[in-house]
Design a protein around this motif. Structure first.
Motif, PDB file in Angstrom:
ATOM      1  N   ASP A 196     -19.865   5.131   2.072  1.00  0.00           N
ATOM      2  CA  ASP A 196     -19.279   6.177   0.899  1.00  0.00           C
ATOM      3  C   ASP A 196     -18.042   5.066   0.052  1.00  0.00           C
ATOM      4  N   VAL A 197     -17.712   4.121   0.465  1.00  0.00           N
ATOM      5  CA  VAL A 197     -16.782   3.206  -0.364  1.00  0.00           C
ATOM      6  C   VAL A 197     -17.558   1.965  -0.695  1.00  0.00           C
ATOM      7  N   PRO A 198     -17.771   1.631  -2.198  1.00  0.00           N
ATOM      8  CA  PRO A 198     -18.465   0.606  -2.411  1.00  0.00           C
ATOM      9  C   PRO A 198     -17.933  -0.709  -1.945  1.00  0.00           C
ATOM     10  N   TRP A 199     -18.483  -1.780  -1.740  1.00  0.00           N
ATOM     11  CA  TRP A 199     -17.969  -2.958  -1.157  1.00  0.00           C
ATOM     12  C   TRP A 199     -16.995  -3.534  -2.119  1.00  0.00           C
ATOM     13  N   VAL A 200     -17.259  -3.522  -3.435  1.00  0.00           N
ATOM     14  CA  VAL A 200     -16.248  -3.907  -4.493  1.00  0.00           C
ATOM     15  C   VAL A 200     -14.897  -3.331  -4.361  1.00  0.00           C
ATOM     16  N   ARG A 201     -14.780  -1.883  -4.119  1.00  0.00           N
ATOM     17  CA  ARG A 201     -13.756  -1.154  -3.861  1.00  0.00           C
ATOM     18  C   ARG A 201     -13.100  -1.748  -2.540  1.00  0.00           C
ATOM     19  N   GLN A 202     -13.929  -2.022  -1.389  1.00  0.00           N
ATOM     20  CA  GLN A 202     -13.314  -2.426  -0.296  1.00  0.00           C
ATOM     21  C   GLN A 202     -12.636  -3.665  -0.379  1.00  0.00           C
ATOM     22  N   ILE A 203     -13.166  -4.558  -1.286  1.00  0.00           N
ATOM     23  CA  ILE A 203     -12.438  -5.890  -1.703  1.00  0.00           C
ATOM     24  C   ILE A 203     -11.118  -5.588  -2.327  1.00  0.00           C
ATOM     25  N   GLN A 204     -11.054  -4.556  -3.195  1.00  0.00           N
ATOM     26  CA  GLN A 204     -10.072  -4.250  -3.975  1.00  0.00           C
ATOM     27  C   GLN A 204      -8.828  -3.938  -3.033  1.00  0.00           C
ATOM     28  N   ASN A 205      -9.382  -3.119  -1.786  1.00  0.00           N
ATOM     29  CA  ASN A 205      -8.248  -2.360  -1.101  1.00  0.00           C
ATOM     30  C   ASN A 205      -8.182  -3.133   0.251  1.00  0.00           C
ATOM     31  N   SER A 206      -8.599  -4.645   0.214  1.00  0.00           N
ATOM     32  CA  SER A 206      -8.380  -5.443   1.318  1.00  0.00           C
ATOM     33  C   SER A 206      -6.913  -5.968   1.385  1.00  0.00           C
ATOM     34  N   GLY A 207      -6.529  -6.165   0.187  1.00  0.00           N
ATOM     35  CA  GLY A 207      -4.931  -6.361   0.167  1.00  0.00           C
ATOM     36  C   GLY A 207      -4.090  -5.376   0.915  1.00  0.00           C
ATOM     37  N   GLN A 208      -4.518  -4.153   1.223  1.00  0.00           N
ATOM     38  CA  GLN A 208      -3.641  -3.182   1.838  1.00  0.00           C
ATOM     39  C   GLN A 208      -3.310  -3.713   3.095  1.00  0.00           C
ATOM     40  N   PRO A 209      -2.025  -3.421   3.598  1.00  0.00           N
ATOM     41  CA  PRO A 209      -1.662  -3.998   5.089  1.00  0.00           C
ATOM     42  C   PRO A 209      -2.272  -2.799   5.992  1.00  0.00           C
ATOM     43  N   GLY A 210      -2.564  -3.361   6.985  1.00  0.00           N
ATOM     44  CA  GLY A 210      -2.919  -2.544   8.174  1.00  0.00           C
ATOM     45  C   GLY A 210      -1.690  -2.155   8.910  1.00  0.00           C
ATOM     46  N   MET A 211      -1.617  -1.402   9.846  1.00  0.00           N
ATOM     47  CA  MET A 211      -0.393  -0.981  10.849  1.00  0.00           C
ATOM     48  C   MET A 211      -1.098  -0.758  12.206  1.00  0.00           C
ATOM     49  N   PHE A 212      -0.171  -0.921  13.059  1.00  0.00           N
ATOM     50  CA  PHE A 212      -0.580  -0.291  14.609  1.00  0.00           C
ATOM     51  C   PHE A 212       0.981  -0.087  15.119  1.00  0.00           C
ATOM     52  N   PRO A 213       1.181   0.558  16.266  1.00  0.00           N
ATOM     53  CA  PRO A 213       2.379   1.088  16.827  1.00  0.00           C
ATOM     54  C   PRO A 213       3.100  -0.464  17.242  1.00  0.00           C
ATOM     55  N   ALA A 214       4.305  -0.365  16.932  1.00  0.00           N
ATOM     56  CA  ALA A 214       5.063  -1.479  17.380  1.00  0.00           C
ATOM     57  C   ALA A 214       5.196  -1.507  19.108  1.00  0.00           C
ATOM     58  N   ASP A 215       5.136  -0.360  19.777  1.00  0.00           N
ATOM     59  CA  ASP A 215       5.239  -0.344  21.023  1.00  0.00           C
ATOM     60  C   ASP A 215       3.770  -0.583  21.332  1.00  0.00           C
ATOM     61  N   ASP A 216       3.385  -1.738  22.195  1.00  0.00           N
ATOM     62  CA  ASP A 216       2.024  -2.219  22.667  1.00  0.00           C
ATOM     63  C   ASP A 216       1.577  -1.281  23.376  1.00  0.00           C
ATOM     64  N   ALA A 217       2.357  -0.437  24.338  1.00  0.00           N
ATOM     65  CA  ALA A 217       1.851   0.266  25.202  1.00  0.00           C
ATOM     66  C   ALA A 217       1.011   1.785  24.365  1.00  0.00           C
ATOM     67  N   LEU A 218       1.493   2.014  23.144  1.00  0.00           N
ATOM     68  CA  LEU A 218       0.836   2.982  22.486  1.00  0.00           C
ATOM     69  C   LEU A 218      -0.298   2.491  21.698  1.00  0.00           C
ATOM     70  N   ASN A 219      -0.778   1.220  21.638  1.00  0.00           N
ATOM     71  CA  ASN A 219      -1.890   0.668  21.283  1.00  0.00           C
ATOM     72  C   ASN A 219      -3.365   1.072  21.886  1.00  0.00           C
ATOM     73  N   GLU A 220      -4.225   1.267  21.303  1.00  0.00           N
ATOM     74  CA  GLU A 220      -5.377   1.675  22.186  1.00  0.00           C
ATOM     75  C   GLU A 220      -6.110   0.344  22.391  1.00  0.00           C
ATOM     76  N   VAL A 221      -6.043  -0.700  21.513  1.00  0.00           N
ATOM     77  CA  VAL A 221      -6.432  -1.926  21.685  1.00  0.00           C
ATOM     78  C   VAL A 221      -5.441  -2.974  22.118  1.00  0.00           C
ATOM     79  N   ARG A 222      -5.559  -3.657  23.334  1.00  0.00           N
ATOM     80  CA  ARG A 222      -4.213  -4.249  23.674  1.00  0.00           C
ATOM     81  C   ARG A 222      -4.405  -5.719  23.255  1.00  0.00           C
ATOM     82  N   GLY A 223      -3.561  -6.476  22.921  1.00  0.00           N
ATOM     83  CA  GLY A 223      -3.705  -7.777  22.566  1.00  0.00           C
ATOM     84  C   GLY A 223      -4.225  -8.101  21.450  1.00  0.00           C
ATOM     85  N   GLN A 224      -4.593  -9.479  21.062  1.00  0.00           N
ATOM     86  CA  GLN A 224      -5.241  -9.733  19.788  1.00  0.00           C
ATOM     87  C   GLN A 224      -6.741  -9.654  20.104  1.00  0.00           C
ATOM     88  N   ALA A 225      -7.400  -9.309  18.911  1.00  0.00           N
ATOM     89  CA  ALA A 225      -8.902  -9.300  18.902  1.00  0.00           C
ATOM     90  C   ALA A 225      -9.350  -9.521  17.557  1.00  0.00           C
TER      91      ALA A 225
END
Length: 525
Positions: A196-225
């Motif tokens: 539902d989002v064209p790839w061209v727009r995904q490229i445009q939005n790829s500069g957006q920052p991602g976020m995750f909880p600063a408290d690692d205990a709240l993250n569903e994926v632990r560590g780097q991946a």
């Protein structure tokens, strides 16, 4: 005792009247304000978002609602913000000592919602749909050797598995299965038919920052991946040495048939440059106390996400992403319903919490936080009703409700819909994973029955074409602005329906419960 139709009708008679905002002008005034320049696109962790949160809190205060956050009307939380620096990152496919360079952007985009490793080089394995559902006899991870490898999967799933289950097996569930199998990363492939989002727009939005909880205990994926998505138009590059083609995979996916996995006979080498910082953002929480001496201790939660995509950094077009229908419109609905319920002579028996959440665009972060750490006793939360991108683009004569068959909350909603003359329609596009892409899913994961609502439409109809066009041209785009055509009076009818449903749920003698047949019953506390 289950809710009777007579009780529903009694609740409806106490609910706010349509005459309160017949042409939707009050509702639209909120949309105009929230989508305006002073809030700069309401990006989580920015001053623009903070000003929008203050606007909502001031409205709740003016309506006479009680502050119910952890700091007045606010429930602040801290996130790690991660930006992928595409111009400093690289990727290549490696086989037989030779490397085929991949274009960051045109071919591959690196994810930003999970901490990325600086470098990765690992064999690629295709694992079909990447679904881990052993409970229903389907597991794409079974028998796969993924230790130290990157798993590649395509969106979709077999036709005999419900849309809710296929969606649930995405995101954090896919990561849990992948990490349990020893995989070091995931690459997602979209099916063009459900993209539902064209790839061209995904490229445009790829500069957006991602976020995750600063408290690692709240993250569903632990560590780097390692996480990435691959342009489906270029995906044959991944399959070139496997003896299979992406076209074959898509043919099976389009037919909703099972897909067996296989080795892709090449590796991915990547360097991912990122920049991280910490930001603070807050949910906005207000309370309408219930009228019943016993039931008032329980809470019906009404949610909408306040955040959007922030400023436009491309240098082309409008200076910010207005997010008028995603989701200033949903916030406006919550504000108008809160106003009408606070002004009504009759109060609901249970208390109602109006919660405007942050971080939805970053992975439902604010709702996950509230559902896991509510500002009221967790056991007192009986239901969530969520408004996100309802799309008032045609007559409101039918309603789409995600999760309607999973709990008795859906039964109540069907009765209120019937009394309002509304048809309840099924999810027209089950492979979009819509069930997990909005904030009600956070409450479901916390064991709370929940529903999300949109204007109803059916596939292969003129309304479906309107919806598809809107997603292709306006969803997460600068064009989701105040100039687009919107059926304001129909939005007002939608708000009245939701107000009546909130009353009905709040007045029901028994709290909503999961149906015995529901997969999601397992999350009940």
């Amino acid at each position: 005792m289950r809710l009777t139709f007579a009780i529903v009708l009694a609740a409806l008679s106490a609910a706010p009247a349509l005459a309160a905002d017949p042409d939707g002008s009050r509702w639209w005034a909120h949309v105009e304000t929230l989508a305006g320049p002073q809030f700069e696109g309401r990006m989580t962790g920015t001053s623009g978002y903070d000003r929008a949160a203050d606007y909502a809190a001031q409205k709740f205060r003016a309506y006479g609602l009680k502050p119910a956050g952890t700091k007045g009307y606010l429930q602040p939380m801290t996130f790690t913000e991660q930006r992928v620096l595409a111009n400093q990152s690289s990727a290549a496919l490696v086989a037989g000592g030779e490397a085929q360079t991949l274009r960051v952007g045109e071919d591959i985009l690196f994810g930003a919602r999970i901490p990325q490793p600086k470098t990765v080089e690992a064999p690629l394995v295709f694992i079909g749909y990447g679904l881990h559902l052993p409970e229903v006899g389907y597991d794409d991870f079974a028998g796969q050797d993924l230790k130290g490898k990157i798993a590649v999967y395509v969106n979709g799933g077999p036709g005999d598995i419900s849309a809710e289950l296929k969606a649930h097996s995405r995101g954090s569930e896919t990561w849990r299965a992948a990490q349990a199998a020893g995989a070091v990363g995931l690459i997602a492939l979209a099916n063009p038919k459900s993209m539902d989002v064209p790839w061209v727009r995904q490229i445009q939005n790829s500069g957006q920052p991602g976020m995750f909880p600063a408290d690692d205990a709240l993250n569903e994926v632990r560590g780097q991946a390692f996480s990435a998505s691959f342009n489906p138009a270029e995906a044959e590059k991944l399959f070139a040495r496997s003896g299979h083609t992406f076209a074959e995979v898509l043919a099976l996916a389009d037919a909703a048939k099972p897909i067996k996995g296989f080795d892709l006979a090449q590796s991915l080498r990547a360097q991912v440059s990122t920049q991280t910082s910490q930001v603070v953002s807050a949910n906005v929480v207000a309370k309408l106390p219930g009228s019943d001496p016993k039931l008032a201790a329980e809470h019906v939660v009404v949610t909408a996400h306040l955040d959007h995509l922030g400023v436009n950094t491309t240098g082309k077009g409008a200076p910010y992403y207005a997010g008028a229908l995603d989701n200033a419109a949903g916030v406006a609905s919550v504000l108008e319903i809160a106003r009408d319920m606070a002004a009504a002579k009759a109060r609901p028996k249970r208390s109602v919490l109006f919660v405007l959440v942050t971080g939805e665009e970053k992975g439902l972060l604010g709702s996950k936080y509230f559902a896991g750490k509510p500002s009221v006793p967790a056991a007192s939360v009986v239901a969530d009703l969520n408004m996100d991108m309802a799309l008032p683009l045609w007559t409101f004569d039918s309603v789409l409700m995600y999760g309607v068959d999973e709990s008795t909350l859906g039964d109540t909603a069907r009765k209120v819909s019937k009394a309002a003359g509304l048809e309840v329609v099924a999810d027209p596009y089950p492979d979009r994973n819509s069930f997990i892409r909005s904030d009600q899913y956070s409450f479901i994961r916390a064991g709370v029955p929940a529903l999300a609502f949109k204007f109803g439409f059916k596939p292969d109809t003129p309304r479906a074409q309107i919806e598809k066009t809107w997603r292709a041209t306006r969803y997460h785009a600068l064009a989701d602005d105040l100039s687009q055509p919107v059926e304001k009076a129909e939005a007002a009818k939608f708000n009245v329906f939701l107000g009546k449903l909130i009353f009905a749920v709040a007045d029901e003698p028994e709290r909503p419960r999961w149906k015995e047949t529901s997969f999601f019953k397992r999350f009940a506390k």
